[in-house]
Design a protein around this motif. Structure first.
Motif, PDB file in Angstrom:
ATOM      1  N   GLU A  98       0.887  -1.161   0.000  1.00  0.00           N
ATOM      2  CA  GLU A  98       0.000   0.000   0.000  1.00  0.00           C
ATOM      3  C   GLU A  98       0.925   1.212   0.000  1.00  0.00           C
ATOM      4  O   GLU A  98       1.566   1.508   1.002  1.00  0.00           O
ATOM      5  N   LEU A  99       1.008   1.899  -1.122  1.00  0.00           N
ATOM      6  CA  LEU A  99       1.968   2.996  -1.284  1.00  0.00           C
ATOM      7  C   LEU A  99       1.287   4.333  -1.003  1.00  0.00           C
ATOM      8  O   LEU A  99       0.425   4.779  -1.757  1.00  0.00           O
ATOM      9  N   GLU A 100       1.672   4.955   0.098  1.00  0.00           N
ATOM     10  CA  GLU A 100       1.091   6.234   0.496  1.00  0.00           C
ATOM     11  C   GLU A 100       2.014   7.374   0.083  1.00  0.00           C
ATOM     12  O   GLU A 100       3.238   7.282   0.210  1.00  0.00           O
ATOM     13  N   THR A 101       1.405   8.450  -0.410  1.00  0.00           N
ATOM     14  CA  THR A 101       2.161   9.604  -0.890  1.00  0.00           C
ATOM     15  C   THR A 101       1.445  10.890  -0.503  1.00  0.00           C
ATOM     16  O   THR A 101       0.293  10.877  -0.059  1.00  0.00           O
ATOM     17  N   PHE A 102       2.143  11.978  -0.711  1.00  0.00           N
ATOM     18  CA  PHE A 102       1.545  13.302  -0.595  1.00  0.00           C
ATOM     19  C   PHE A 102       1.671  13.998  -1.938  1.00  0.00           C
ATOM     20  O   PHE A 102       2.678  13.851  -2.634  1.00  0.00           O
ATOM     21  N   LEU A 103       0.644  14.766  -2.294  1.00  0.00           N
ATOM     22  CA  LEU A 103       0.656  15.595  -3.507  1.00  0.00           C
ATOM     23  C   LEU A 103       0.627  17.057  -3.093  1.00  0.00           C
ATOM     24  O   LEU A 103      -0.239  17.469  -2.319  1.00  0.00           O
ATOM     25  N   PHE A 104       1.577  17.817  -3.630  1.00  0.00           N
ATOM     26  CA  PHE A 104       1.660  19.242  -3.320  1.00  0.00           C
ATOM     27  C   PHE A 104       1.651  20.056  -4.605  1.00  0.00           C
ATOM     28  O   PHE A 104       1.876  19.524  -5.695  1.00  0.00           O
ATOM     29  N   THR A 105       1.443  21.357  -4.443  1.00  0.00           N
ATOM     30  CA  THR A 105       1.438  22.237  -5.620  1.00  0.00           C
ATOM     31  C   THR A 105       2.844  22.439  -6.171  1.00  0.00           C
ATOM     32  O   THR A 105       3.001  22.708  -7.361  1.00  0.00           O
ATOM     33  N   ASP A 106       3.872  22.344  -5.318  1.00  0.00           N
ATOM     34  CA  ASP A 106       5.258  22.447  -5.785  1.00  0.00           C
ATOM     35  C   ASP A 106       6.200  21.907  -4.720  1.00  0.00           C
ATOM     36  O   ASP A 106       5.776  21.549  -3.630  1.00  0.00           O
ATOM     37  N   ASN A 107       7.499  21.856  -5.045  1.00  0.00           N
ATOM     38  CA  ASN A 107       8.486  21.339  -4.089  1.00  0.00           C
ATOM     39  C   ASN A 107       9.512  22.392  -3.693  1.00  0.00           C
ATOM     40  O   ASN A 107      10.577  22.062  -3.195  1.00  0.00           O
ATOM     41  N   ARG A 108       9.182  23.658  -3.883  1.00  0.00           N
ATOM     42  CA  ARG A 108      10.105  24.722  -3.467  1.00  0.00           C
ATOM     43  C   ARG A 108      10.161  24.779  -1.939  1.00  0.00           C
ATOM     44  O   ARG A 108       9.210  24.410  -1.262  1.00  0.00           O
ATOM     45  N   PRO A 109      11.275  25.257  -1.392  1.00  0.00           N
ATOM     46  CA  PRO A 109      11.384  25.352   0.071  1.00  0.00           C
ATOM     47  C   PRO A 109      10.248  26.180   0.660  1.00  0.00           C
ATOM     48  O   PRO A 109       9.778  27.129   0.049  1.00  0.00           O
ATOM     49  N   GLY A 110       9.830  25.772   1.823  1.00  0.00           N
ATOM     50  CA  GLY A 110       8.768  26.498   2.505  1.00  0.00           C
ATOM     51  C   GLY A 110       7.870  25.557   3.284  1.00  0.00           C
ATOM     52  O   GLY A 110       8.104  24.350   3.336  1.00  0.00           O
ATOM     53  N   ASP A 111       6.868  26.113   3.889  1.00  0.00           N
ATOM     54  CA  ASP A 111       5.922  25.359   4.701  1.00  0.00           C
ATOM     55  C   ASP A 111       5.030  24.523   3.781  1.00  0.00           C
ATOM     56  O   ASP A 111       4.220  25.064   3.030  1.00  0.00           O
ATOM     57  N   MET A 112       5.174  23.206   3.850  1.00  0.00           N
ATOM     58  CA  MET A 112       4.413  22.324   2.960  1.00  0.00           C
ATOM     59  C   MET A 112       2.912  22.388   3.242  1.00  0.00           C
ATOM     60  O   MET A 112       2.113  22.120   2.356  1.00  0.00           O
ATOM     61  N   SER A 113       2.524  22.756   4.458  1.00  0.00           N
ATOM     62  CA  SER A 113       1.092  22.857   4.758  1.00  0.00           C
ATOM     63  C   SER A 113       0.429  23.958   3.935  1.00  0.00           C
ATOM     64  O   SER A 113      -0.791  23.965   3.773  1.00  0.00           O
ATOM     65  N   GLU A 114       1.219  24.873   3.399  1.00  0.00           N
ATOM     66  CA  GLU A 114       0.690  25.935   2.546  1.00  0.00           C
ATOM     67  C   GLU A 114       0.641  25.510   1.079  1.00  0.00           C
ATOM     68  O   GLU A 114       0.194  26.265   0.222  1.00  0.00           O
ATOM     69  N   LYS A 115       1.123  24.294   0.773  1.00  0.00           N
ATOM     70  CA  LYS A 115       1.206  23.827  -0.609  1.00  0.00           C
ATOM     71  C   LYS A 115       0.343  22.597  -0.868  1.00  0.00           C
ATOM     72  O   LYS A 115       0.537  21.898  -1.844  1.00  0.00           O
ATOM     73  N   ILE A 116      -0.598  22.357   0.021  1.00  0.00           N
ATOM     74  CA  ILE A 116      -1.436  21.169  -0.154  1.00  0.00           C
ATOM     75  C   ILE A 116      -2.295  21.307  -1.406  1.00  0.00           C
ATOM     76  O   ILE A 116      -2.681  22.406  -1.792  1.00  0.00           O
ATOM     77  N   LEU A 117      -2.548  20.183  -2.031  1.00  0.00           N
ATOM     78  CA  LEU A 117      -3.319  20.164  -3.274  1.00  0.00           C
ATOM     79  C   LEU A 117      -4.818  20.068  -2.990  1.00  0.00           C
ATOM     80  O   LEU A 117      -5.632  20.588  -3.733  1.00  0.00           O
ATOM     81  N   ASP A 118      -5.175  19.394  -1.899  1.00  0.00           N
ATOM     82  CA  ASP A 118      -6.593  19.216  -1.578  1.00  0.00           C
ATOM     83  C   ASP A 118      -6.783  18.966  -0.094  1.00  0.00           C
ATOM     84  O   ASP A 118      -5.832  18.768   0.647  1.00  0.00           O
ATOM     85  N   ARG A 119      -8.041  18.993   0.303  1.00  0.00           N
ATOM     86  CA  ARG A 119      -8.392  18.692   1.690  1.00  0.00           C
ATOM     87  C   ARG A 119      -9.351  17.512   1.743  1.00  0.00           C
ATOM     88  O   ARG A 119     -10.212  17.433   2.592  1.00  0.00           O
ATOM     89  N   GLY A 120      -9.194  16.604   0.798  1.00  0.00           N
ATOM     90  CA  GLY A 120     -10.011  15.392   0.807  1.00  0.00           C
ATOM     91  C   GLY A 120      -9.715  14.592   2.059  1.00  0.00           C
ATOM     92  O   GLY A 120      -8.836  14.940   2.849  1.00  0.00           O
TER      93      GLY A 120
ATOM     94  N   GLN B 157       3.832  15.341 -12.007  1.00  0.00           N
ATOM     95  CA  GLN B 157       4.495  16.505 -12.599  1.00  0.00           C
ATOM     96  C   GLN B 157       3.753  16.990 -13.845  1.00  0.00           C
ATOM     97  O   GLN B 157       3.640  18.194 -14.086  1.00  0.00           O
ATOM     98  N   GLN B 158       3.217  16.059 -14.635  1.00  0.00           N
ATOM     99  CA  GLN B 158       2.447  16.433 -15.827  1.00  0.00           C
ATOM    100  C   GLN B 158       1.175  17.197 -15.454  1.00  0.00           C
ATOM    101  O   GLN B 158       0.604  17.907 -16.266  1.00  0.00           O
ATOM    102  N   HIS B 159       0.731  17.034 -14.201  1.00  0.00           N
ATOM    103  CA  HIS B 159      -0.457  17.731 -13.700  1.00  0.00           C
ATOM    104  C   HIS B 159      -0.060  18.958 -12.872  1.00  0.00           C
ATOM    105  O   HIS B 159      -0.873  19.450 -12.084  1.00  0.00           O
ATOM    106  N   ASP B 160       1.188  19.391 -13.026  1.00  0.00           N
ATOM    107  CA  ASP B 160       1.713  20.527 -12.263  1.00  0.00           C
ATOM    108  C   ASP B 160       1.602  20.307 -10.763  1.00  0.00           C
ATOM    109  O   ASP B 160       1.287  21.228  -9.994  1.00  0.00           O
ATOM    110  N   ALA B 161       1.832  19.081 -10.337  1.00  0.00           N
ATOM    111  CA  ALA B 161       1.824  18.743  -8.924  1.00  0.00           C
ATOM    112  C   ALA B 161       3.146  18.056  -8.580  1.00  0.00           C
ATOM    113  O   ALA B 161       3.854  17.566  -9.458  1.00  0.00           O
ATOM    114  N   TYR B 162       3.471  18.054  -7.306  1.00  0.00           N
ATOM    115  CA  TYR B 162       4.686  17.398  -6.826  1.00  0.00           C
ATOM    116  C   TYR B 162       4.271  16.253  -5.913  1.00  0.00           C
ATOM    117  O   TYR B 162       3.558  16.456  -4.928  1.00  0.00           O
ATOM    118  N   LEU B 163       4.703  15.046  -6.235  1.00  0.00           N
ATOM    119  CA  LEU B 163       4.383  13.854  -5.448  1.00  0.00           C
ATOM    120  C   LEU B 163       5.614  13.449  -4.663  1.00  0.00           C
ATOM    121  O   LEU B 163       6.714  13.386  -5.207  1.00  0.00           O
TER     122      LEU B 163
END
Length: 175
Positions: free
Chosen positions: A28-50, A118-124
């Motif tokens: 069971e492969l768990e991941t996170f998807l973010f809007t980008d991978n630039r330095p900073g607070d990842m909680s501000e880069k979440i893709l969704d709140r599902g 990445q093709q969806h402009d997201a960072y996994l």
């Protein structure tokens, strides 16, 4: 000597010498998807709140769907897919198969999933816990040993249907 595939191959040889024909695993492969991978607070880069039980804000569903289709085209069977508990946390479960084949599939999957995101402009990321105070990710691995077509972990006569083999297996993991 320390190469993980070589270590696995040695363990598979030991398993065969013990009389087992197959060692199956299903991660069971768990991941996170973010809007980008630039330095900073990842909680501000979440893709969704599902969340685990709803789909109201699951922005990763299309990314997961595309990953599943690409896996299928590559001969990798997916069993389940869903949003996980934390914001931007997702899971794809691969259908069990022989351990060495799965090691290769999971390695390929990691690269494939990142490229599709990445093709969806997201960072996994497979990082275990990129968002402070949220649930983290892992990789649960379902495991079974078979002797021929018989599940060596099952004993219908045991109170809990656990064979001596699985009890020894668990003891070895704990040791």
């Amino acid at each position: 000597e320390g190469d993980s595939l070589l270590v696995l191959e040695r363990q598979l040889e030991r398993i065969k010498k013990l009389g087992f024909d197959h060692y199956y695993v299903g991660p069971e492969l768990e991941t996170f998807l973010f809007t980008d991978n630039r330095p900073g607070d990842m909680s501000e880069k979440i893709l969704d709140r599902g969340n685990y039980f709803g789909v109201a804000d699951d922005a990763g569903v299309n990314i997961r769907r595309e990953i599943i289709l690409a896996c299928s085209q590559a001969g990798i069977q997916v069993e389940y897919s869903h949003h996980e508990v934390a914001p931007s946390q997702h899971e794809i479960d691969l259908r069990y198969r022989d351990a060495l084949e799965m090691a290769m599939s999971a390695t390929f999957y990691r690269k494939l999933a990142k490229e599709i995101a990445q093709q969806h402009d997201a960072y996994l990321t497979f990082m275990p816990n990129p968002i402070y105070s949220e649930n983290g990710s892992g990789m649960h691995v379902h495991q079974s040993l078979f002797k021929g077509k018989r599940n060596a972990f099952f004993d219908p006569e045991d109170e809990y249907h656990l064979s001596k083999d699985i009890k020894s297996y668990i003891a070895g993991i704990l040791r």
